[in-house]
Scaffold this motif. Structure first.
Motif, PDB file in Angstrom:
ATOM      1  N   LYS A 502       0.823  -1.212   0.000  1.00 12.72           N
ATOM      2  CA  LYS A 502       0.000   0.000   0.000  1.00 12.72           C
ATOM      3  C   LYS A 502       0.854   1.256   0.000  1.00 12.72           C
ATOM      4  N   ALA A 503       1.917   1.253   0.803  1.00 11.57           N
ATOM      5  CA  ALA A 503       2.781   2.434   0.893  1.00 11.57           C
ATOM      6  C   ALA A 503       3.435   2.736  -0.451  1.00 11.57           C
ATOM      7  N   ILE A 504       3.930   1.680  -1.145  1.00  9.50           N
ATOM      8  CA  ILE A 504       4.572   1.885  -2.450  1.00  9.50           C
ATOM      9  C   ILE A 504       3.562   2.391  -3.473  1.00  9.50           C
ATOM     10  N   ALA A 505       2.363   1.801  -3.481  1.00  3.35           N
ATOM     11  CA  ALA A 505       1.355   2.195  -4.464  1.00  3.35           C
ATOM     12  C   ALA A 505       0.857   3.610  -4.222  1.00  3.35           C
ATOM     13  N   ILE A 506       0.597   3.964  -2.968  1.00  3.11           N
ATOM     14  CA  ILE A 506       0.097   5.316  -2.670  1.00  3.11           C
ATOM     15  C   ILE A 506       1.150   6.362  -2.993  1.00  3.11           C
ATOM     16  N   ALA A 507       2.425   6.044  -2.716  1.00  4.34           N
ATOM     17  CA  ALA A 507       3.496   6.991  -3.046  1.00  4.34           C
ATOM     18  C   ALA A 507       3.567   7.223  -4.551  1.00  4.34           C
ATOM     19  N   GLY A 508       3.435   6.157  -5.317  1.00  5.03           N
ATOM     20  CA  GLY A 508       3.471   6.316  -6.767  1.00  5.03           C
ATOM     21  C   GLY A 508       2.270   7.063  -7.303  1.00  5.03           C
ATOM     22  N   LEU A 509       1.081   6.813  -6.729  1.00  2.00           N
ATOM     23  CA  LEU A 509      -0.122   7.514  -7.175  1.00  2.00           C
ATOM     24  C   LEU A 509      -0.064   8.991  -6.820  1.00  2.00           C
ATOM     25  N   TYR A 515       0.645   3.753 -14.223  1.00  2.00           N
ATOM     26  CA  TYR A 515       0.449   2.454 -13.577  1.00  2.00           C
ATOM     27  C   TYR A 515       1.619   1.506 -13.826  1.00  2.00           C
ATOM     28  N   ARG A 516       2.164   1.525 -15.032  1.00  2.00           N
ATOM     29  CA  ARG A 516       3.244   0.592 -15.337  1.00  2.00           C
ATOM     30  C   ARG A 516       4.477   0.854 -14.484  1.00  2.00           C
ATOM     31  N   GLU A 517       4.741   2.142 -14.149  1.00  3.71           N
ATOM     32  CA  GLU A 517       5.888   2.459 -13.297  1.00  3.71           C
ATOM     33  C   GLU A 517       5.626   2.034 -11.854  1.00  3.71           C
ATOM     34  N   ILE A 518       4.370   2.179 -11.393  1.00  6.55           N
ATOM     35  CA  ILE A 518       4.035   1.734 -10.035  1.00  6.55           C
ATOM     36  C   ILE A 518       4.170   0.226  -9.936  1.00  6.55           C
ATOM     37  N   LEU A 519       3.718  -0.491 -10.954  1.00  5.42           N
ATOM     38  CA  LEU A 519       3.854  -1.946 -10.945  1.00  5.42           C
ATOM     39  C   LEU A 519       5.319  -2.367 -10.950  1.00  5.42           C
ATOM     40  N   GLN A 520       6.150  -1.617 -11.675  1.00  9.37           N
ATOM     41  CA  GLN A 520       7.580  -1.927 -11.682  1.00  9.37           C
ATOM     42  C   GLN A 520       8.190  -1.690 -10.307  1.00  9.37           C
ATOM     43  N   ASP A 521       7.759  -0.615  -9.624  1.00 11.27           N
ATOM     44  CA  ASP A 521       8.236  -0.365  -8.252  1.00 11.27           C
ATOM     45  C   ASP A 521       7.846  -1.518  -7.332  1.00 11.27           C
ATOM     46  N   LEU A 522       6.633  -2.036  -7.496  1.00 11.62           N
ATOM     47  CA  LEU A 522       6.203  -3.163  -6.675  1.00 11.62           C
ATOM     48  C   LEU A 522       7.019  -4.415  -6.979  1.00 11.62           C
ATOM     49  N   ARG A 523       7.307  -4.657  -8.264  1.00 13.43           N
ATOM     50  CA  ARG A 523       8.124  -5.820  -8.614  1.00 13.43           C
ATOM     51  C   ARG A 523       9.534  -5.706  -8.060  1.00 13.43           C
ATOM     52  N   ALA A 525      10.317  -4.368  -5.376  1.00  9.27           N
ATOM     53  CA  ALA A 525      10.244  -4.636  -3.934  1.00  9.27           C
ATOM     54  C   ALA A 525       9.848  -6.082  -3.638  1.00  9.27           C
ATOM     55  N   GLY A 526       9.646  -6.881  -4.693  1.00 14.63           N
ATOM     56  CA  GLY A 526       9.322  -8.285  -4.483  1.00 14.63           C
ATOM     57  C   GLY A 526       7.848  -8.609  -4.491  1.00 14.63           C
ATOM     58  N   TYR A 527       7.002  -7.669  -4.931  1.00 17.39           N
ATOM     59  CA  TYR A 527       5.560  -7.904  -4.974  1.00 17.39           C
ATOM     60  C   TYR A 527       5.114  -7.986  -6.437  1.00 17.39           C
ATOM     61  N   HIS A 528       4.087  -8.789  -6.669  1.00 16.76           N
ATOM     62  CA  HIS A 528       3.607  -8.994  -8.034  1.00 16.76           C
ATOM     63  C   HIS A 528       2.124  -8.654  -8.109  1.00 16.76           C
ATOM     64  N   ARG A 529       1.806  -7.639  -8.851  1.00 16.06           N
ATOM     65  CA  ARG A 529       0.429  -7.199  -9.074  1.00 16.06           C
ATOM     66  C   ARG A 529       0.220  -6.951 -10.557  1.00 16.06           C
ATOM     67  N   GLY A 530      -1.047  -6.973 -10.975  1.00 13.88           N
ATOM     68  CA  GLY A 530      -1.383  -6.703 -12.366  1.00 13.88           C
ATOM     69  C   GLY A 530      -2.044  -5.353 -12.537  1.00 13.88           C
ATOM     70  N   HIS A 531      -2.317  -5.006 -13.798  1.00 14.15           N
ATOM     71  CA  HIS A 531      -2.935  -3.701 -14.096  1.00 14.15           C
ATOM     72  C   HIS A 531      -4.316  -3.595 -13.468  1.00 14.15           C
ATOM     73  N   THR A 532      -5.092  -4.682 -13.515  1.00 11.33           N
ATOM     74  CA  THR A 532      -6.430  -4.626 -12.919  1.00 11.33           C
ATOM     75  C   THR A 532      -6.358  -4.386 -11.424  1.00 11.33           C
ATOM     76  N   SER A 533      -5.385  -5.022 -10.775  1.00  6.73           N
ATOM     77  CA  SER A 533      -5.246  -4.878  -9.329  1.00  6.73           C
ATOM     78  C   SER A 533      -4.901  -3.445  -8.942  1.00  6.73           C
ATOM     79  N   ILE A 534      -3.939  -2.824  -9.619  1.00  5.70           N
ATOM     80  CA  ILE A 534      -3.553  -1.456  -9.267  1.00  5.70           C
ATOM     81  C   ILE A 534      -4.644  -0.470  -9.640  1.00  5.70           C
TER      82      ILE A 534
END
Length: 652
Positions: A502-509, A515-523, A525-534
């Motif tokens: 949540k902290a990584i996603a909110i910071a990126g938003l 969205y693609r850059e936020i997903l890359q930040d999550l990856r 950090a070791g987390y895997h999410r998709g476009h629908t999820s974000i």
């Protein structure tokens, strides 16, 4: 007549707007048939007739006039060529034929309710084409076996084809190029559709060296490709037969196959099959749903389609490139030489038998023998063919050996029986009182322990089945889920967002990152999410990513930037808009940054080619993009291939 109505100031669309007919001088030029049509249109519209239809002077006033079908068929029959098969004549005696090459290109659909003469037209087509083109006539009711009385044609039964298989027969037929009539009257509904599906599949799979012209004539197509569940065949068989016939009608053209489909209920025939035909022949049609579809194929409105009910026996309307071209032609089917078995019997009075005699005669009939099948073995209300005693033995042996049901299915097929579904075998086993060993087998402690440990580690269910298989246990996903419920270890399998995520996603938003850059930040950090999820996460946390609408000031600045030939990236940065949004808005406004080439630029391009310069250096010298310069060089047929340095050339 219709052309004149179209040219009138107003068309007779609705009574509220008035009815306008052509001028009297134009009406006077109409043929007698068109004058009758005009009179009928006026009568239907409820207005005075613009023409007077004259009756012969010697006609008796007390004699009713014959009914006139208001079907406009002003197209004359085209002249027949050497590739035509004559199928009938118009009311003026003009011959009507079917062009064979165009028939193969466009296929043919014949619609006519029972007694309209569609089977006779199909018989006429076979007789006239015999010896000129190879033909296969699929006859579900056994009406066409009489063709062998006048033609040297092979009449084969369903038993003949079942002996070798539909695929093998199709290959043999195309290899040796003989015509045949396939009588399916001796087969059940299920076997009939199975055989037709195999045959159609085999015709399509034959080698390219045997792609010779072949007419495949199919009578009563509504029984072989039904539009809905008829109740006498299984769903899988019906779907396969329909799919194979649709494939034959669609892709058969390249293989020289021309499908000729005859049906008495167009609305009850699968659309995937009949929609492939571009040549349409319609006989008398009574039912509303058939009228609507047949009239639409002929270009009729619903009101004019009702006139199809008035066609006489053997009378047809045709349209299509192989028959009449873009306009309709009305014709009467020609005579046939072979005997028609499908004719209705002559009406005869029954013998005089009293009610008492009838009852006494019925008492003399022997009692029916009791059924040898037990109540559990009878398939009450079941569809499809019955089960053979040998099939039952194979099923019993398989269940005794504790085999999986799919293995029993393979055994049945290997023994020469038709392919059964897993659910069908399971149902039959239940009727025989058999229970699967897999169903009876209880979970052992070792299995339960593997399941509990896997659920504690949040292992996916499919991976749990693999863990069980590695330990020697064969369990499916449903079985695993049911056992987990029984053990009370089910869990909420929703992948909830963790606090670090949540902290990584909110910071990126908050930073406005895509969205693609936020997903890359999550990856990272070791987390895997998709476009629908974000996307859902952003919506749930009230982050509105919708771009700001374009204002009048933004549009004016966009026009100015395009007038100055400013690059799109700079325009996007100056306006604070995405590049895609800038390009889309510019395209909608008709703004372009293309500049016409000058003569001086063309001269520089030609000189660079003559001097042996590379295309990259030439583009830099002219001051245009590389792709633009390369395109113009190709238009002028200037080759820079020999001028490219080694680094520019594509390695071999």
């Amino acid at each position: 007549m219709q052309a004149l109505v179209r040219e009138a100031p107003e068309r007779p669309i609705d009574r509220r707007f008035g009815i306008v007919f052509p001028k009297p001088e134009e009406i006077a030029k109409l043929s007698p048939a068109d004058k009758i049509v005009a009179s009928l249109l006026a009568q239907e519209s409820g207005v005075a007739s613009p023409v007077k239809v004259e009756q012969p002077e010697d006609e008796d006033d007390d004699t009713p006039a014959p009914p006139i079908a208001s079907i406009e068929t002003s197209a004359p029959a085209r002249a027949l060529g050497e590739n035509d098969i004559r199928v009938g004549s118009t009311s003026k005696g003009e011959p009507v034929g079917v062009d064979l090459p165009k028939l193969i290109d466009g296929r043919l659909l014949i619609q006519g309710n029972s007694g309209a003469g569609k089977s006779m037209l199909l018989r006429r087509l076979f007789e006239q084409g015999f010896g000129r083109v190879q033909q296969l006539l699929i006859d579900p009711d056994g009406e066409f076996s009489t063709l062998k009385e006048h033609f040297d044609v092979a009449v084969l039964t369903a038993a003949d084809i079942s002996r070798v298989g539909g695929n093998a027969f199709a290959k043999h037929l195309r290899e040796h190029r003989y015509s045949a009539v396939l009588d399916l009257s001796d087969a059940t509904s299920e076997d009939r559709l199975d055989l037709v599906a195999d045959l159609a599949e085999g015709l399509m799979l034959v080698a390219e060296s045997h792609w010779h012209p072949l007419l495949v004539l199919i009578d009563e197509a509504q029984t072989l490709a039904p539009h809905y569940d008829t109740g006498d065949v299984t769903a899988d068989t019906r779907k396969r037969s329909t799919a194979m016939l649709a494939d034959l009608m669609g892709r058969g053209r390249k293989r020289g196959i021309a499908g000729v489909i005859a049906t008495q209920r167009l609305a009850e025939t699968a659309k995937a099959v009949v929609s492939k035909a571009t040549n349409i022949v319609v006989g008398r049609t009574i039912f509303d749903r058939d009228l609507e579809r047949a009239g639409a194929l002929l270009g009729f409105t619903l009101g004019h389609s009702r006139a199809l009910r008035t066609l006489a026996d053997g009378e047809f309307l045709a349209i299509g490139p192989a028959v009449a071209g873009p306009r309709r032609v009305r014709f009467k089917a020609g005579p046939v030489v072979s005997r028609h078995k499908g004719a209705a019997p002559v009406v005869m009075a029954p013998p005089a038998i009293s009610a008492a005699d009838a009852a006494a005669m019925l008492l003399q009939v022997p009692d029916a023998a009791p059924s040898s099948a037990s109540p559990d073995q009878r398939q009450k209300g079941k569809r499809g063919p019955g089960w053979d005693a040998r099939e039952d033995q194979i099923i019993k042996a398989g269940y005794t050996e504790k085999l999986a049901v799919r293995v029993v299915v393979d055994r049945l097929e290997a023994a020469g029986f038709r392919r059964r579904s897993v659910s069908g075998v399971s149902t039959r086993a239940h009727d025989l009182g058999l229970v699967s060993a897999a169903f009876k087998a209880d979970w052992c402690e070792e299995e339960d322990q593997i399941l509990v440990d896997a659920y504690a580690r949040e292992v996916k269910i499919i991976d749990i089945t693999h863990l069980l298989a590695d330990a020697g246990y064969d369990r499916g996903r449903v079985s695993v889920q049911m056992r987990a419920i029984a053990l009370g270890i089910t869990r909420d399998r929703v992948n909830y967002w963790t606090e670090p995520e949540k902290a990584i996603a909110i910071a990126g938003l908050n930073a406005g990152k895509p969205y693609r850059e936020i997903l890359q930040d999550l990856r990272d950090a070791g987390y895997h999410r998709g476009h629908t999820s974000i996307f859902k996460f952003a919506s749930k946390n009230n982050f509105n990513r919708t771009p700001d609408p374009w204002t009048h000031e933004d549009i004016e600045r966009l026009r100015e930037f395009y007038a100055k030939k400013t690059p799109v990236k700079e325009i996007a940065a100056a306006l604070g808009k995405p590049i895609a949004s800038v390009r889309t808005r510019a395209s909608n406004l008709g703004l372009k940054q293309r500049t016409a080439w000058t003569e001086a630029e063309y001269e520089l391009l030609r000189k660079a080619s003559e001097d042996g310069k590379s295309l990259v250096d030439t583009a830099a010298e002219i001051g245009r993009p590389y792709v633009n310069v390369a395109r113009q060089a190709a238009v002028l047929k200037l080759s820079f291939r020999q001028n490219r340095p080694i680094s520019e050339r594509t390695p071999t």
